[in-house]
Design an enzyme around this catalytic site. Structure first.
Site, PDB file in Angstrom:
ATOM      1  N   GLY A  31       0.811  -1.214   0.000  1.00 16.19           N
ATOM      2  CA  GLY A  31       0.000   0.000   0.000  1.00 16.19           C
ATOM      3  C   GLY A  31       0.840   1.258   0.000  1.00 16.19           C
ATOM      4  O   GLY A  31       2.023   1.221  -0.355  1.00 16.19           O
ATOM      5  N   HIS A  37       4.337   1.666  -8.041  1.00 20.00           N
ATOM      6  CA  HIS A  37       3.309   0.622  -8.047  1.00 20.00           C
ATOM      7  C   HIS A  37       2.469   0.715  -9.322  1.00 20.00           C
ATOM      8  O   HIS A  37       2.090  -0.298  -9.906  1.00 20.00           O
ATOM      9  CB  HIS A  37       2.378   0.772  -6.836  1.00 20.00           C
ATOM     10  CG  HIS A  37       3.048   0.641  -5.508  1.00 20.00           C
ATOM     11  ND1 HIS A  37       3.231   1.706  -4.657  1.00 20.00           N
ATOM     12  CD2 HIS A  37       3.585  -0.433  -4.872  1.00 20.00           C
ATOM     13  CE1 HIS A  37       3.824   1.287  -3.550  1.00 20.00           C
ATOM     14  NE2 HIS A  37       4.062   0.006  -3.649  1.00 20.00           N
TER      15      HIS A  37
HETATM   16  P1  AMP Z   1       6.017  -2.253  -1.621  1.00 22.29           P
HETATM   17  O1  AMP Z   1       4.620  -1.772  -1.512  1.00 22.29           O
HETATM   18  O2  AMP Z   1       7.045  -1.211  -1.322  1.00 22.29           O
HETATM   19  O3  AMP Z   1       6.247  -3.572  -0.926  1.00 22.29           O
HETATM   20  O4  AMP Z   1       6.234  -2.555  -3.160  1.00 22.29           O
HETATM   21  C1  AMP Z   1       5.347  -3.390  -3.874  1.00 22.29           C
HETATM   22  C2  AMP Z   1       5.962  -3.698  -5.212  1.00 22.29           C
HETATM   23  O5  AMP Z   1       6.180  -2.482  -5.929  1.00 22.29           O
HETATM   24  C3  AMP Z   1       7.322  -4.394  -5.094  1.00 22.29           C
HETATM   25  O6  AMP Z   1       7.409  -5.402  -6.078  1.00 22.29           O
HETATM   26  C4  AMP Z   1       8.279  -3.279  -5.350  1.00 22.29           C
HETATM   27  O7  AMP Z   1       9.505  -3.715  -5.898  1.00 22.29           O
HETATM   28  C5  AMP Z   1       7.515  -2.453  -6.360  1.00 22.29           C
HETATM   29  N1  AMP Z   1       8.021  -1.072  -6.377  1.00 22.29           N
HETATM   30  C6  AMP Z   1       8.146  -0.231  -5.319  1.00 22.29           C
HETATM   31  N2  AMP Z   1       8.702   0.930  -5.704  1.00 22.29           N
HETATM   32  C7  AMP Z   1       8.932   0.824  -7.032  1.00 22.29           C
HETATM   33  C8  AMP Z   1       9.503   1.691  -8.028  1.00 22.29           C
HETATM   34  N3  AMP Z   1       9.936   2.911  -7.721  1.00 22.29           N
HETATM   35  N4  AMP Z   1       9.584   1.233  -9.286  1.00 22.29           N
HETATM   36  C9  AMP Z   1       9.154  -0.012  -9.619  1.00 22.29           C
HETATM   37  N5  AMP Z   1       8.606  -0.864  -8.738  1.00 22.29           N
HETATM   38  C10 AMP Z   1       8.499  -0.461  -7.467  1.00 22.29           C
END
Ligand code: AMP
Length: 280
Positions: A31, A37
């Site tokens: 989230g 995301h």
């Molecule tokens: P998180 O909510 O931070 O656990 O991220 C969920 C997914 O989004 C994970 O697979 C992350 O690697 C991806 N994600 C988070 N930040 C980025 C970004 N800046 N660019 C690409 N993917 C991202």
């Protein structure tokens, strides 16, 4: 778009989709959704008939002194983003729904989890691999989408799927950055204005290291030094690690021979940021 909070509901919501043979894509998130995301959602929407987004701040992947309690939660805004991005189902379970019993069974990927973040966040990747495997079993998607920003996480998940014959295709999505190069992260909102101004040096330092590799430097220590010098020039930054690793098993290398990734974690005040770039 359907918001569901129980495992039973998500399975029921997907039953007819599964029968119809439409491709199911899963995007696991914690989230506090942002443009990073959204890139995952877009990729999933282009490749799948149905997109499931999970929003779950997973206590199992946070250490005892980490930011589980203060991790940003923004469900109303998140649902708005999911709606705009064409998500079909948002799965937002409670901690009790995911862990009704004390968790005694874990997915642990040795070797791939040993270095980089795994070394500084003991148990983190065990928590990530376990919750992702649970989400895979709950949603049973055809494809699942992860960001390359979390390089080691992506390698861990790929290895779980390979080692345990999980019939899901794992798709890595390139890192989305702000205009000054800072990789977008939910944790960026912890940064005060001075810290935010300092933060892009992380990406600049990694690019500088990648330039050394591209200009023929094969000695990983020299490549690391190039990044470390830039990071040390920014007084607000404390380096946790800078490493040159192979992209599949995430092992630190002394010499650049095949494809490499250059990865770093730094602290800016109380905020820990990670990033990585392709070395060659
Ligand atoms: P998180 O909510 O931070 O656990 O991220 C969920 C997914 O989004 C994970 O697979 C992350 O690697 C991806 N994600 C988070 N930040 C980025 C970004 N800046 N660019 C690409 N993917 C991202």
């Amino acid at each position: 778009m359907e918001l569901v909070q129980t495992i039973k509901q998500v399975r029921e919501a997907l039953a007819s989709t599964r029968k119809s043979g439409r491709v199911i894509g899963l995007v696991p998130t914690m989230g506090a959704l942002h443009n990073g995301h959204e890139a995952l959602f877009e990729t999933a929407r282009n490749e799948c008939g149905v997109v499931v987004v999970s929003i779950f701040v997973n206590p199992l992947q946070f250490g005892p002194n980490e930011d589980f309690e203060r991790y940003p939660r923004a469900l109303v805004k998140d649902l708005e983003i999911c709606g705009r991005q064409g998500a079909d189902i948002v799965f937002n379970p409670s901690v009790h729904e995911m862990y009704p019993l004390p968790q005694l069974t874990f997915a642990e990927v040795t070797r791939v989890s040993d270095h980089l973040c795994g070394k500084f966040r003991p148990g983190h990747f065990r928590g990530v691999a376990t919750v992702v495997l649970k989400l895979f079993n709950i949603v049973q998607p055809d494809r699942a989408y992860f960001g390359e920003k979390d390089l080691q996480q992506l390698a861990v998940i790929r290895r779980v799927v390979a080692d345990l014959n999980v019939p899901i295709e794992i798709i890595g999505v390139p890192t989305v950055r702000d205009s000054d190069g800072l990789a977008i992260s939910s944790r960026n909102q912890y940064l005060n204005p001075a810290e935010r101004r300092a933060a892009p040096v992380l990406y600049r330092a990694l690019q500088e290291a990648a330039n050394r590799v591209r200009s023929g430097e094969r000695n990983a220590a020299k490549v690391r030094e190039a990044a470390i010098a830039l990071l040390n020039g920014e007084p607000l930054i404390r380096i946790e690690y800078v490493e040159i690793v192979d992209p599949s098993e995430i092992q630190p290398l002394a010499t650049v021979a095949g494809p490499v990734r250059i990865a770093a974690a730094v602290w800016i005040g109380g905020t820990r940021l990670i990033d990585n770039v392709i070395g060659n």
